[in-house]
Design a protein around this motif. Structure first.
Motif, PDB file in Angstrom:
ATOM      1  N   GLN A  41      14.118 -11.905  41.134  1.00 45.54           N
ATOM      2  CA  GLN A  41      14.546  -9.905  39.879  1.00 45.54           C
ATOM      3  C   GLN A  41      15.654  -9.530  40.708  1.00 45.54           C
ATOM      4  N   ILE A  42      15.516  -9.417  42.403  1.00 44.66           N
ATOM      5  CA  ILE A  42      16.529  -8.926  43.214  1.00 44.66           C
ATOM      6  C   ILE A  42      17.615  -9.546  42.802  1.00 44.66           C
ATOM      7  N   LYS A  43      17.821 -10.888  43.581  1.00 43.19           N
ATOM      8  CA  LYS A  43      19.338 -11.830  43.280  1.00 43.19           C
ATOM      9  C   LYS A  43      19.635 -11.738  41.593  1.00 43.19           C
ATOM     10  N   ASP A  44      18.696 -12.030  41.243  1.00 44.98           N
ATOM     11  CA  ASP A  44      19.570 -11.264  39.553  1.00 44.98           C
ATOM     12  C   ASP A  44      20.001 -10.130  38.787  1.00 44.98           C
ATOM     13  N   ASN A  47      23.279  -9.949  40.622  1.00 43.12           N
ATOM     14  CA  ASN A  47      24.584 -10.960  40.312  1.00 43.12           C
ATOM     15  C   ASN A  47      25.061 -10.674  38.850  1.00 43.12           C
ATOM     16  N   ASP A  48      23.962  -9.922  37.898  1.00 44.08           N
ATOM     17  CA  ASP A  48      24.035  -8.330  36.884  1.00 44.08           C
ATOM     18  C   ASP A  48      25.220  -7.497  37.316  1.00 44.08           C
ATOM     19  N   ILE A  49      25.350  -6.864  38.478  1.00 44.64           N
ATOM     20  CA  ILE A  49      25.629  -5.561  38.571  1.00 44.64           C
ATOM     21  C   ILE A  49      27.018  -6.277  39.129  1.00 44.64           C
ATOM     22  N   LYS A  55      33.594  -7.431  34.888  1.00 51.50           N
ATOM     23  CA  LYS A  55      33.881  -7.110  33.466  1.00 51.50           C
ATOM     24  C   LYS A  55      34.595  -5.718  33.021  1.00 51.50           C
ATOM     25  N   SER A  56      33.830  -5.166  33.998  1.00 50.50           N
ATOM     26  CA  SER A  56      34.721  -3.391  33.376  1.00 50.50           C
ATOM     27  C   SER A  56      36.452  -3.465  34.554  1.00 50.50           C
ATOM     28  N   ALA A  57      36.012  -4.293  35.272  1.00 49.10           N
ATOM     29  CA  ALA A  57      37.610  -4.007  36.229  1.00 49.10           C
ATOM     30  C   ALA A  57      38.791  -4.972  35.115  1.00 49.10           C
TER      31      ALA A  57
END
Length: 92
Positions: A41-44, A47-49, A55-57
């Motif tokens: 969960q921490i790894k996912d 990766n999501d962040i 994407k934002s950049a």
């Protein structure tokens, strides 16, 4: 295999022995499963962040692959240094 925090095999065996004694043989697989799920969960989430930041950049037109530019500049500097120090190295 090098482990983080410089833990040797004997120290890992000792820690596993203590865990086995404290929690019992029945609970160890459940604990390992829970730790595995938590780490996944921490790894996912990480990766999501990263994906969201990228994407934002990109939407704002920011160059997210700046590492290639930095690497090119470093390679240029290395070449310049090698050109300058080449004759000096040959003299020695």
């Amino acid at each position: 295999m090098t482990l983080p925090l410089f833990i040797s095999g004997a120290e890992i065996a000792f820690i596993l022995f203590i865990v086995l004694m404290v929690f019992g043989a029945d609970k160890v697989p459940e604990i390992a499963r829970g730790l595995g799920k938590g780490m996944r969960q921490i790894k996912d989430a990480t990766n999501d962040i990263k994906t969201e930041i990228t994407k934002s950049a990109e939407k704002q037109g920011i160059d997210v692959d700046i590492t290639k530019d930095v690497k090119k500049e470093i390679d240029k500097v290395k070449e310049d240094v090698n050109e300058i120090t080449g004759p000096i190295k040959r003299n020695f």
